[in-house]
Design a protein around this motif. Structure first.
Motif, PDB file in Angstrom:
ATOM      1  N   ILE A  31       0.847  -1.203   0.000  1.00  0.00           N
ATOM      2  CA  ILE A  31       0.000   0.000   0.000  1.00  0.00           C
ATOM      3  C   ILE A  31       0.884   1.255   0.000  1.00  0.00           C
ATOM      4  CG2 ILE A  31      -1.920   1.194   1.137  1.00  0.00           C
ATOM      5  CD1 ILE A  31      -2.550  -1.566   2.520  1.00  0.00           C
ATOM      6  N   SER A  34      -2.239   3.435   9.487  1.00  0.00           N
ATOM      7  CA  SER A  34      -2.867   2.294   8.807  1.00  0.00           C
ATOM      8  C   SER A  34      -3.561   1.411   9.821  1.00  0.00           C
ATOM      9  CB  SER A  34      -1.808   1.420   8.140  1.00  0.00           C
ATOM     10  OG  SER A  34      -1.132   2.083   7.141  1.00  0.00           O
ATOM     11  N   SER A  64      -7.283  -1.094  10.410  1.00  0.00           N
ATOM     12  CA  SER A  64      -7.856  -2.201   9.646  1.00  0.00           C
ATOM     13  C   SER A  64      -9.293  -2.449  10.061  1.00  0.00           C
ATOM     14  CB  SER A  64      -7.019  -3.450   9.938  1.00  0.00           C
ATOM     15  OG  SER A  64      -7.649  -4.602   9.456  1.00  0.00           O
ATOM     16  N   TYR A 115      -8.711   0.195   6.735  1.00  0.00           N
ATOM     17  CA  TYR A 115      -8.828  -0.384   5.398  1.00  0.00           C
ATOM     18  C   TYR A 115      -9.677  -1.644   5.471  1.00  0.00           C
ATOM     19  CZ  TYR A 115      -4.150   1.863   5.225  1.00  0.00           C
ATOM     20  OH  TYR A 115      -3.074   2.699   5.351  1.00  0.00           O
ATOM     21  N   PRO A 128      -7.678  -4.605   0.849  1.00  0.00           N
ATOM     22  CA  PRO A 128      -6.960  -4.000  -0.274  1.00  0.00           C
ATOM     23  C   PRO A 128      -6.506  -5.069  -1.274  1.00  0.00           C
ATOM     24  CG  PRO A 128      -6.003  -3.354   1.848  1.00  0.00           C
ATOM     25  CD  PRO A 128      -6.915  -4.508   2.105  1.00  0.00           C
ATOM     26  N   LEU A 148      -7.304   3.261  -2.612  1.00  0.00           N
ATOM     27  CA  LEU A 148      -6.872   3.386  -1.215  1.00  0.00           C
ATOM     28  C   LEU A 148      -5.734   4.403  -1.097  1.00  0.00           C
ATOM     29  CD1 LEU A 148      -7.305   2.140   1.597  1.00  0.00           C
ATOM     30  CD2 LEU A 148      -5.697   0.336   0.979  1.00  0.00           C
ATOM     31  N   LEU A 189     -12.148   2.988   4.975  1.00  0.00           N
ATOM     32  CA  LEU A 189     -11.794   3.039   3.559  1.00  0.00           C
ATOM     33  C   LEU A 189     -12.131   1.699   2.909  1.00  0.00           C
ATOM     34  CD1 LEU A 189      -8.380   4.979   3.711  1.00  0.00           C
ATOM     35  CD2 LEU A 189     -10.666   5.903   3.272  1.00  0.00           C
TER      36      LEU A 189
END
Ligand code: NAD
Ligand code: WQD
Length: 353
Positions: free
Chosen positions: A28, A139, A141, A192, A195, A254, A279
């Motif tokens: 990412i 970041s 999750s 996230y 992804p 992303l 996201l």
């Protein structure tokens, strides 16, 4: 001295930021570095190549025409990290990707995960404070939501984590929140969903080491002949086709969200020092839908069989992303078919085809 952009619209940031990206050669991170360059920002990258390779730097340069300002720094080394940040001039914000991410490994070796993911984040906050940097995107999750009724929004309660990896994300969110109360730090935690996909150039993408745990690399490796058969982990879930549902988000979408999130901090658009954003795409797709999407866009059949459930899997999760749309002005541009197509082109590139 600031470099000013030609204004795109009155809501856009009008000058170039200098952004430190930790873990910037990872999956990412590398896509985000490309999008930061595309948006006109200056980027400084650190990584220790624990789960990535130096060639990624050359490939980012091929895509963007920009040389990456890179230094090999291990975020577990607090002194080295602090010395590095103190020597930098004019960094406006940090995007913090560097972490370990294998759920199974975290169960077998939890200390490795707490040391890197939590310890590394704490080291980074100390180093940022010492260097006078007060903005960070973290970041996180969707794993923090555990099993919840989808679509999940940012206020969905977070149950106890189901793995040490998941716990590191919950703990880091708490650490960041608490630290905003005791400092000038401004934080966006980005949760996230799943992804997937790769850059259109096929020069950067995910590099799973060994046998992949994740669905999409397993699909592409099976299709190319690296794996004999893909096992669908259960078709007896309470979902329309019985297989699990996830929210697969293209890594380029992303990456673009990170540009918006960091500009959101810079433009002081937040009402709270600590903000959280989901996201994802807002669309749930089942395992079978993912396989069929792959077969449709590539014309390649996937050899799969139905197996038993994988321990720890939840039946379904997908995001409510209204907050990111309304506050960041971001939404996804790519669909599941594009995720599958770019993953396949990347897999063929890796195989030299
Ligand atoms: P990745 O492994 O491809 O990238 C992480 C990068 O960090 C790698 O290049 C690695 O070498 C580097 N790194 C790890 N430990 C380091 C250390 N101590 N010092 C310096 N560099 C270090 O992973 P990714 O998929 O790009 O994930 C990035 C972040 O997003 C991670 O924090 C991960 O937990 C989080 N995340 C990932 C997913 C996913 O499914 N990929 C989902 C949710 C959240
Ligand atoms: C997706 C679906 C599997 C492989 C993981 C982490 C999570 C987050 C994202 C970091 C599931 C099924 C998979 C296979 C299958 N990462 N599957 N056969 O489990 O949603 O999330 O990555 O934060 O923390 O746990 O993603 O890609 O592993 O699985 O049937 O060979 O595909 O059962 O339903 P998951 P995944």
């Amino acid at each position: 001295m600031r470099t000013y952009f030609k204004p795109k619209n009155k809501l856009a940031l009008l000058y170039k930021m200098k952004i430190l990206v930790t873990g910037g050669t990872g999956y990412i991170g590398s896509h985000t570095v490309v999008e930061l360059f595309n948006a006109g920002h200056e980027v400084v990258v650190i990584d220790n190549f624990d789960n990535s390779y130096p060639e990624v730097l050359e490939n980012i340069e091929k895509i963007t025409g920009k040389k990456v300002d890179f230094t090999n720094v291990d975020i577990r080394n607090k002194q080295a990290l602090t010395d590095f940040l103190m020597a930098q001039k004019g960094i406006d914000a940090v995007i913090h990707f560097a972490a370990f991410k294998a759920v199974g490994e975290s169960v077998e070796n939890p200390l490795k995960y707490y040391e890197n993911n939590v310890g590394g984040t704490v080291n980074l906050l100390y180093a940022m404070e010492a260097a006078g940097i007060h903005q960070i995107a973290f970041s996180s999750s969707c794993t923090v939501y555990g099993e919840a009724n989808p679509p999940v929004d940012e206020n969905t309660p977070r149950p106890a984590a189901q793995s040490p990896y998941g716990n590191t994300k919950q703990i880091c969110e708490e650490v960041l929140f608490d630290y905003t109360k005791a400092s000038n730090l401004k934080v966006v935690s980005l949760r996230y969903f799943n992804p997937v996909g790769a850059h259109d150039s096929a020069l950067i993408g995910e590099l799973p080491i060994g046998i992949p745990n994740n669905l999409v690399p397993f699909i592409t490796q099976t299709a190319i002949g690296k794996r004999e058969v893909l096992t669908v982990f259960g078709n007896d879930y309470p979902t329309p086709d019985g297989t699990c549902i996830r929210d697969y988000i293209h890594v380029v979408d992303l990456a673009k969200a990170h540009v918006k999130a960091i500009e959101f901090l810079e433009m002081k658009k937040y009402t709270d020092a600590y903000s959280v954003f989901n996201l994802g795409t807002g669309q749930g797709s089942s395992v079978l839908e993912a396989i069929h999407s792959f077969e449709k866009v590539t014309g390649v059949k996937v050899n799969y069989k139905i197996g038993t459930r994988r321990a720890g899997d939840i039946a379904q999760i997908y995001a409510n992303c209204d907050k990111a749309t309304n506050e960041l002005g971001w939404k996804t541009e790519r669909d599941l078919d594009n995720c599958m197509l770019t993953s396949w082109i990347w897999e063929k590139h890796l195989a030299g085809k």
